[in-house]
Design an enzyme around this catalytic site. Structure first.
Site, PDB file in Angstrom:
ATOM      1  N   ASP A  15     -11.162   4.378   3.012  1.00 32.89           N
ATOM      2  CA  ASP A  15     -10.274   4.342   1.839  1.00 32.89           C
ATOM      3  C   ASP A  15     -10.962   5.058   0.692  1.00 32.89           C
ATOM      4  OD1 ASP A  15      -8.157   3.658   0.099  1.00 32.89           O
ATOM      5  OD2 ASP A  15      -9.186   1.853  -0.559  1.00 32.89           O
ATOM      6  N   SER A  16     -10.178   5.494  -0.296  1.00 34.78           N
ATOM      7  CA  SER A  16     -10.753   6.093  -1.500  1.00 34.78           C
ATOM      8  C   SER A  16     -11.554   5.066  -2.303  1.00 34.78           C
ATOM      9  CB  SER A  16      -9.647   6.649  -2.379  1.00 34.78           C
ATOM     10  OG  SER A  16      -8.744   5.623  -2.721  1.00 34.78           O
ATOM     11  N   TYR A  47      -8.198   8.845  -5.559  1.00 34.24           N
ATOM     12  CA  TYR A  47      -7.667  10.085  -4.988  1.00 34.24           C
ATOM     13  C   TYR A  47      -6.257  10.392  -5.511  1.00 34.24           C
ATOM     14  CZ  TYR A  47     -11.309  10.239  -1.282  1.00 34.24           C
ATOM     15  OH  TYR A  47     -12.483  10.322  -0.571  1.00 34.24           O
ATOM     16  N   GLY A  48      -5.541   9.344  -5.919  1.00 33.38           N
ATOM     17  CA  GLY A  48      -4.100   9.460  -6.173  1.00 33.38           C
ATOM     18  C   GLY A  48      -3.708  10.384  -7.306  1.00 33.38           C
ATOM     19  N   CYS A  79      -5.573   4.430   3.182  1.00 34.43           N
ATOM     20  CA  CYS A  79      -5.312   4.954   1.839  1.00 34.43           C
ATOM     21  C   CYS A  79      -4.105   5.876   1.964  1.00 34.43           C
ATOM     22  CB  CYS A  79      -6.531   5.734   1.370  1.00 34.43           C
ATOM     23  SG  CYS A  79      -6.271   6.724  -0.122  1.00 34.43           S
ATOM     24  N   ASN A  80      -3.085   5.604   1.198  1.00 35.08           N
ATOM     25  CA  ASN A  80      -1.871   6.406   1.308  1.00 35.08           C
ATOM     26  C   ASN A  80      -2.093   7.855   0.890  1.00 35.08           C
ATOM     27  OD1 ASN A  80       0.829   4.659   1.792  1.00 35.08           O
ATOM     28  ND2 ASN A  80      -0.744   3.418   0.846  1.00 35.08           N
ATOM     29  N   GLU A 156      -7.252  -3.532 -10.380  1.00 34.10           N
ATOM     30  CA  GLU A 156      -8.715  -3.639 -10.465  1.00 34.10           C
ATOM     31  C   GLU A 156      -9.163  -4.453 -11.675  1.00 34.10           C
ATOM     32  OE1 GLU A 156     -10.246   0.315  -9.907  1.00 34.10           O
ATOM     33  OE2 GLU A 156     -10.010   0.096  -7.738  1.00 34.10           O
ATOM     34  N   CYS A 188       0.810   2.317  -1.752  1.00 31.39           N
ATOM     35  CA  CYS A 188      -0.591   2.438  -2.141  1.00 31.39           C
ATOM     36  C   CYS A 188      -1.234   1.116  -1.767  1.00 31.39           C
ATOM     37  CB  CYS A 188      -0.705   2.685  -3.647  1.00 31.39           C
ATOM     38  SG  CYS A 188      -2.384   2.486  -4.304  1.00 31.39           S
ATOM     39  N   THR A 189      -2.400   1.167  -1.152  1.00 29.01           N
ATOM     40  CA  THR A 189      -2.969  -0.072  -0.608  1.00 29.01           C
ATOM     41  C   THR A 189      -3.433  -1.057  -1.674  1.00 29.01           C
ATOM     42  OG1 THR A 189      -5.044   1.109  -0.283  1.00 29.01           O
ATOM     43  CG2 THR A 189      -3.595   0.891   1.624  1.00 29.01           C
ATOM     44  N   HIS A 190      -3.476  -0.619  -2.937  1.00 34.29           N
ATOM     45  CA  HIS A 190      -3.756  -1.572  -4.020  1.00 34.29           C
ATOM     46  C   HIS A 190      -2.552  -2.459  -4.351  1.00 34.29           C
ATOM     47  CE1 HIS A 190      -7.393   0.671  -5.238  1.00 34.29           C
ATOM     48  NE2 HIS A 190      -7.704  -0.387  -5.950  1.00 34.29           N
TER      49      HIS A 190
END
Lengths: 275, 275
Positions: A15-16, A47-48, A79-80, A156, A188-190
């Site tokens: 993942d980023s 990365y997004g 990570c998308n 975050e 997005c994985t977040h």
């Protein structure tokens, strides 16, 4: 180097940053007999907001590193933004799984009115990856996508139960809601960290979709089982930048799962020659 | 390579991204006879959430690059997080100016009650750079610092006149305001973009401080004037990641100043070997 002593066959997850730990969580539950190595590129995240070519460069560098160091049974891109730039199903001789295809499959299962929303980073939205794959499988579908750059820093910051987060989620979702979507891909994985705020902003009738369980099915159907039983399962986390903030986040995102180690790694860029 | 044809002596300005353009703006007004090259490390931004050692590595790599490519008259680090990790006043044989010292000097001039607030990235707050330098010059001063990770993405979203931004500014500032500060250092070069929201959250009686004008004085007093007059002044922007979003932001942040070119550069990390 860091991973010579793992007892079982390894799945390598990339993942980023740390959002992919929401994906790792699903994998850990589904594959109790595997060791896992998770690499988060925290030195270069996010990365997004970056261009497709930079994201692909970074992703290939890391996938190569994981293959060389671990010889894993499978590579998972959790990570998308990275998934949109790696279309291969096999890379450096290894099977590679992304988080876009399972999200697409699940959204198509869930929707009843064929109106699907996608909330994602700017890079993921601009890549058109979700839009194209959804329409390729079902040309009847209408897709409405929005970039939501503030959601990663909000996740975050740990403001997941905060009225400000509700407001921002609503701001981003409002244009999708007015289109009448009945299903929203959290692209997005977040974002699953903010699931409650997102659901509140959507109202109870909209399906929120993440890749987790479908991704596990995809892997199960194409990677052979490892029947050798050995020592207790290991979960290693490698980060390109390590500080107390991201160590804390690792433990809170993996919840009950015990992390074997969190290590700093250097991908060897040429600043080493300078220092 | 990209900069061989500049007509005048060059000042090289380095930032993690585009926030440093608020600093470049002051420099352009103050030094009309210089050419400027601005390097934004957009491929690895933000620095403010990373560890000190990673930030120093990246910063030295870029300063070395600028010295090798441009032979500039001065290096300016227009990024607070990077400034906290480069303490040298000369590096690779060139004078280097940071944005911490001028902010410190100006805040000490402005304060009447010796209570100074610092709003900055997590890396800058954790480095204690502002706290230590303020107290070293005036041991009577009390410093209250807060990390504000959401402000950079808010500035980049262009939500600078938005009620959500006011709310978030107030959330971050409230603990400093209750301490009775009369002066606030905007300790990240993105924050002046949100100046109005910050002033609104502070109320009209609190001085907001940025490095700009003091930084220009520091440079003037230690770099010789360049009296050779040549062709029209050039402003070049180099970015490690280039996309339409950050091109737009360059133009809007530099306002009336005409940019000669915006170019993508590659700092040559070893992913080139892989591709």
């Amino acid at each position: 180097v860091v991973c010579k002593n793992l007892g079982r066959t390894v799945f390598a997850v990339f993942d980023s940053g740390l959002g992919g730990l929401t994906v790792l969580r699903s994998l850990l539950d589904e594959f109790p007999d595997r060791d896992f190595v998770y690499l988060g590129d925290t030195a270069r995240l996010p990365y997004g907001s970056k261009s497709g070519s930079t994201i692909r460069q970074y992703s290939l560098q890391i996938l190569k590193y994981l293959v060389d160091e671990l010889n894993p049974d499978a590579l998972v891109i959790a990570c998308n933004s990275a998934s949109t730039q790696v279309h291969e199903s096999e890379i450096f001789g290894k099977k590679v799984f992304n988080v876009i295809d399972p999200g697409v499959a699940k959204a198509l299962e869930k929707t009843k009115n064929n109106k699907i929303g996608v909330l994602a980073t700017r890079a993921t939205v601009d890549s058109q990856a979700y839009q194209q794959r959804l329409i390729k499988i079902n040309p009847e579908v209408q897709v409405f996508a929005a970039a939501a750059p503030l959601l990663v820093p909000l996740a975050e910051e740990n403001w997941d139960q905060d009225p400000i987060t509700n407001l921002i989620c609503y701001r981003y979702l409002q244009p999708l809601l007015t289109q009448g979507i009945d299903t929203l891909i959290m692209g997005c994985t977040h974002y699953p960290i903010l699931r409650e705020s997102l659901q509140r902003a959507c109202g109870p009738n909209i399906n929120l979709v993440e890749a987790g369980d479908k991704l596990c099915q995809n892997i199960k159907s194409s990677v052979e089982e490892d029947s050798q039983l050995r020592a207790a399962r290991q979960i290693k986390i490698l980060l390109t930048d390590l500080n107390s903030q991201n160590q804390k986040l690792c433990h809170s995102l993996l919840q009950a799962h015990e992390i074997s180690s969190i290590e700093h790694i250097n991908l060897k860029t040429n600043h080493e020659e300078i220092l």
